[in-house]
Scaffold this active site. Structure first.
Site, PDB file in Angstrom:
ATOM      1  CG  HIS A   1      11.851   4.820  11.768  1.00 54.28           C
ATOM      2  ND1 HIS A   1      12.356   3.568  12.020  1.00 54.28           N
ATOM      3  CD2 HIS A   1      10.696   4.616  11.073  1.00 54.28           C
ATOM      4  CE1 HIS A   1      11.555   2.644  11.517  1.00 54.28           C
ATOM      5  NE2 HIS A   1      10.538   3.258  10.929  1.00 54.28           N
TER       6      HIS A   1
ATOM      7  CG  ASP B   1      12.071   8.155   7.831  1.00 54.02           C
ATOM      8  OD1 ASP B   1      12.334   9.157   8.530  1.00 54.02           O
ATOM      9  OD2 ASP B   1      11.104   7.411   8.057  1.00 54.02           O
TER      10      ASP B   1
ATOM     11  N   GLY C   1       0.798  -1.219   0.000  1.00 54.88           N
ATOM     12  CA  GLY C   1       0.000   0.000   0.000  1.00 54.88           C
ATOM     13  C   GLY C   1       0.829   1.266   0.000  1.00 54.88           C
TER      14      GLY C   1
ATOM     15  N   GLY D   1       6.419   8.855   8.286  1.00 56.59           N
ATOM     16  CA  GLY D   1       4.970   8.663   8.316  1.00 56.59           C
ATOM     17  C   GLY D   1       4.275   9.350   9.462  1.00 56.59           C
TER      18      GLY D   1
ATOM     19  CD  GLU E   1      15.796   3.138  12.499  1.00 54.13           C
ATOM     20  OE1 GLU E   1      14.892   3.181  13.390  1.00 54.13           O
ATOM     21  OE2 GLU E   1      15.534   3.119  11.301  1.00 54.13           O
TER      22      GLU E   1
ATOM     23  NE  ARG F   1      10.809  -2.113  10.284  1.00 59.10           N
ATOM     24  CZ  ARG F   1       9.742  -1.351  10.327  1.00 59.10           C
ATOM     25  NH1 ARG F   1       9.721  -0.213   9.635  1.00 59.10           N
ATOM     26  NH2 ARG F   1       8.687  -1.681  11.048  1.00 59.10           N
TER      27      ARG F   1
END
Length: 328
Positions: free
Chosen positions: A286, A262, A158, A289, A267, A238
């Site tokens: 990150h 991102d 999506g 979104g 991380e 990822r």
């Protein structure tokens, strides 16, 4: 279709794993009316899980599930507050009949906007303009067009589709890499399966694939060597999709022209890591979104799925645990 109905004589127990700051008490009010809510962080998860019917994972960076997972009477349903479900893909859960769902759809548009913004930023050299502004330098130069540039989207879920639609809207030539070859896709046009064969044709490469054993370290030294020297790499999937050392080498040697990241591996990125200072690299924490209101949308999506569960209706966004994501 499996029934997800609950025992109406006993309120189901929902354990909510948060990352240290639980949501406001009223955020799940309509769920709390019909269930017992247990709020816990990773340290308290082993004690909270016994007797749990539903585990709602809001700690997106957690690695606590495998060690805390009960050998007997595990939760019947695990809902991931994120789109990625790799934190739940460990052998004991995969081999069980526990249903896993995710929050597919909440982040699609925001991540697509992020990708478009990074591509326009590269093409128009906004980074260079800001640097010259800080130096008070008036230097005329030409920039690139976005329209007509080619982009390869690696991942056809999506989020990948939302990215494809937005990039097509500004005139970019879009193709994709997925599990099945096809032509005439309304969003991706052509979908291939051979990444190395398609990389040499792309001006921009966008990684948005889910993290599975098949995609881990998909972008290695050979992949970056196959890209155009002027190509830019954008990763919103990822960090572990990439061999980080190979990306660093590709940027240092000019094998590729830049990267917008991102997500990274590891991380958070250590302060001394070379990615922070390499030319042509843009790093965000990150949050591609994370639009204003996203946390409330996640809770609403869970509440809607909980309505389905209580009523015995099919759950939305059920993950294929063998694939590691929700099939398209």
């Amino acid at each position: 279709m499996r029934s997800y109905g609950v025992n109406v004589d006993k309120a189901p127990v929902i354990t909510i794993l948060h990352g240290g700051r639980p949501p406001e008490p009223g955020a799940l009010a309509r769920v709390a009316e019909r269930a017992e809510l247990r709020w816990t962080d990773a340290a308290g998860l082993p004690a909270a899980l016994p007797g749990t019917d539903v585990l709602f994972v809001l700690d997106f960076g957690t690695d606590a599930l495998p060690a805390a997972w009960p050998r007997e009477n595990p939760p019947r349903w695990v809902h991931m507050g994120s789109t990625g479900v790799d934190a739940a893909m460990f052998p004991a859960l995969i081999s069980s009949d526990v249903v896993v769902t995710n929050t597919r759809g909440v982040f699609d548009a925001a991540i697509a906007e992020y990708v478009l913004g990074q591509i326009i930023g590269f093409a128009k050299d906004f980074g260079g303009a800001l640097l010259r502004q800080h130096r008070r330098e008036w230097e005329h130069r030409e920039t690139e067009r976005v329209a007509g540039a080619s982009v390869l989207i690696v991942g056809t879920g999506g989020i990948g589709r939302a990215i494809a639609r937005l990039l097509r809207a500004v005139g970019m030539r879009v193709s994709a890499i997925g599990r099945r070859e096809r032509t005439g896709d309304p969003d991706f046009g052509t979908v291939g399966t051979d990444l190395r064969a398609e990389l040499p044709h792309a001006d921009y490469v966008v990684a948005v694939a889910p993290l599975t054993e098949r995609t881990r370290h998909l972008f290695d030294a050979a992949a970056f060597a196959a890209m155009k020297p002027h190509a830019r790499f954008v990763n919103v999937g990822r960090g572990e999709l990439v061999v980080t050392g190979a990306l660093v080498d590709a940027l240092r040697t000019g094998a590729i022209a830049g990267a917008a990241l991102d997500v990274v591996d590891p991380e958070p990125l250590p302060a001394e890591h070379p990615l922070w200072t390499l030319p042509g690299v843009r790093i965000t924490p990150h949050n591609s979104g994370d639009w204003v209101g996203w946390s409330g949308a996640i809770l609403s999506a869970f509440a809607d799925n909980f309505d389905n569960w209580v009523a015995g209706r099919p759950l939305r966004n059920v993950v294929d645990k063998q694939l590691g994501y929700v099939p398209g």
